[in-house]
Design an enzyme around this catalytic site. Structure first.
Site, mmCIF file in Angstrom:
data_model
loop_
_atom_site.group_PDB
_atom_site.id
_atom_site.type_symbol
_atom_site.label_atom_id
_atom_site.label_comp_id
_atom_site.label_asym_id
_atom_site.label_seq_id
_atom_site.Cartn_x
_atom_site.Cartn_y
_atom_site.Cartn_z
ATOM 1 N N ASP A 1 19.554 33.155 32.933
ATOM 2 C CA ASP A 1 18.489 34.157 32.798
ATOM 3 C C ASP A 1 17.963 34.315 31.375
ATOM 4 O O ASP A 1 18.605 33.954 30.397
ATOM 5 C CB ASP A 1 18.947 35.510 33.342
ATOM 6 C CG ASP A 1 20.229 36.032 32.688
ATOM 7 O OD1 ASP A 1 21.015 35.224 32.161
ATOM 8 O OD2 ASP A 1 20.453 37.256 32.716
ATOM 9 N N GLU B 1 23.335 37.298 33.560
ATOM 10 C CA GLU B 1 24.297 37.638 32.509
ATOM 11 C C GLU B 1 23.785 38.791 31.666
ATOM 12 O O GLU B 1 24.558 39.654 31.244
ATOM 13 C CB GLU B 1 24.565 36.418 31.631
ATOM 14 C CG GLU B 1 25.640 36.644 30.563
ATOM 15 C CD GLU B 1 25.119 37.337 29.304
ATOM 16 O OE1 GLU B 1 25.894 38.048 28.650
ATOM 17 O OE2 GLU B 1 23.916 37.161 28.977
ATOM 18 N N GLU B 2 22.482 38.813 31.426
ATOM 19 C CA GLU B 2 21.914 39.833 30.548
ATOM 20 C C GLU B 2 22.089 41.242 31.105
ATOM 21 O O GLU B 2 22.134 42.212 30.340
ATOM 22 C CB GLU B 2 20.430 39.557 30.298
ATOM 23 C CG GLU B 2 20.139 38.280 29.526
ATOM 24 C CD GLU B 2 20.620 38.313 28.088
ATOM 25 O OE1 GLU B 2 21.110 39.371 27.650
ATOM 26 O OE2 GLU B 2 20.508 37.284 27.407
#
Length: 418
Positions: A82, A149-150
């Site tokens: 991402d 992940e963010e």
């Protein structure tokens, strides 16, 4: 006499132009967390082309590739898919101009401002190199491309979607990330490396009224201000002096007019810690301070607490990290070293923790050497673009090559025949 890693990396220069093109294209076409559909399809196609057994759609858009190569250990290497909701300002010819609607329906720009595009370019090239020289290693190689992940959700979503019923349970899990440092360098840190992070939304209530008659109101703006001030004591008076911790109030919203006392105020804060004990002490103190200030202000309603996101501590296994550090020293020489604890956060550890296996997460430098040394001499290192900056753009080389070589060296620390 050449080593296994030299034999495997001998093919890198032939792959380098294609790797750089793939990176540029990924950078130019970023996708937000939970929206990484095209990115996932592209990495999956590359893995299939190299003979990996590929599964897509794990935890939404997650991708895994498994390459079995005889008996031996199983090594999992992970990277992210991402990008971030930022408008890029690098001016690069391949800069992102993408805009999309986010999860809240707002139109936002999208930018790979954290290096995930480089991580993917390194991982897919590593996979190609390893697949081409199976005579140099034994065991099973797993590549894992994680979504979201963010937002701190993707790792757990892959686990919850039956990740370890779809792929072999590894003996070790490895990951890397671009972090501040000179491009071409690699660094490890045993033990707690990246902090736990918790973001909390707090709503406190007052009683609205006219700004000219404050005696008839309970002012949530003053209440929120007192909370912000008092929260500064969490690190200085609740956390032990030897511990590292951070509390930041990054957002405070209340009211619409200068002469109207509003009915409520909303604060959003972020806290960082390195141990479960410290984290709990901080959370307890935050709740205690907020409730006490509400009581002191005569708030007519209890405050509300909402967790926005949470990241665990990245706590590198000492033995696994020592093994990786030894491999890096042998391959990179003076370009390999150690890195101190970082107050950034990651959700990677949820994957190896779910499988109860050790892990090592290391750093790759991303700043041009001359620019870094000049800024260091001038005392302006803080002025250099870093992760999550709209000006973030690492030099293609030696960054891509270093990231690729580090993945190969890390994997071979277990997979090289002895």
């Amino acid at each position: 006499m050449t080593s296994g890693i030299d034999e495997i990396l001998a093919g890198y220069e032939n792959l380098r132009p294609g790797q750089e093109d793939f990176y540029r294209d990924l950078h130019q076409h970023p996708e937000l967390s939970h929206q990484e559909h095209q990115t996932a399809r592209r990495v999956a196609g590359r893995l299939r082309g190299d003979g990996f057994t590929v599964q897509e759609g794990i935890g939404g858009t997650g991708v895994t590739g498994v390459l079995a190569n005889g008996s031996g250990p199983t090594v999992l290497l992970r990277c992210e898919l991402d990008a971030l909701p930022l408008r890029e300002t690098t001016g690069a010819p391949f800069a992102s101009t993408v805009t999309v609607k986010d999860a809240q329906g707002q139109e936002v720009s999208v930018d790979h401002a954290c290096g995930h595009d480089m991580h993917m370019a390194c991982m897919t090239t590593m996979a190609t190199l390893m697949a081409a020289r199976r005579d140099q290693w034994n065991g099973t190689l797993i590549t894992l491309f994680q979504p979201a992940e963010e937002t701190g959700e993707g790792a757990q979503e892959m686990v919850d979607d039956g990740l370890f019923t779809r792929i072999p349970v590894p003996d070790v899990a490895l990951a890397q990330h671009l972090l501040p440092g000179i491009a071409g360098t690699v660094a490890t840190c045993p033990g707690p490396f990246m902090s736990a992070a918790d973001s909390i939304r707090i709503t406190v209530y007052g009683r609205g009224g006219h700004g000219s008659m404050p005696q008839h109101a309970v002012d949530p703006v003053v209440l929120a201000a007192m909370i912000v001030v008092r929260l500064q004591t969490v690190v200085s008076r609740v956390v032990a002096p030897g511990d590292t911790a951070v509390v930041t109030v990054g957002s405070l919203h209340a009211g619409t007019r200068s002469n109207v006392i509003p009915g409520h105020a909303v604060l959003e804060l972020n806290m960082r810690s390195y141990s479960a004990v410290t984290r709990q002490r901080m959370l307890d103190a935050i709740h205690r301070i907020v409730r006490a200030e509400c009581e002191a202000s005569g708030s007519p309603k209890d405050p509300e607490f909402e967790t926005i996101f949470t990241f665990p501590v990245t706590d590198n296994d000492a033995a696994a990290t020592g093994r990786v550090a030894k491999a890096f020293a042998a391959h990179f020489g003076d370009l390999a070293g150690e890195i101190p604890r970082q107050t950034v956060s990651e959700d990677f550890s949820k994957i190896p923790d779910a499988a109860h296996v050790p892990y090592c997460y290391w750093a790759i430098g991303f700043t041009d050497k001359q620019a870094y040394l000049a800024a260091e001499k001038a005392g302006t290192l803080d002025d250099l673009p870093t992760n999550h900056s709209p000006a973030f753009l690492p030099p293609l080389q030696p960054t891509l090559r270093t990231g690729t070589e580090a993945l190969v060296a890390g994997a071979l620390a277990w997979l090289a025949p002895h």
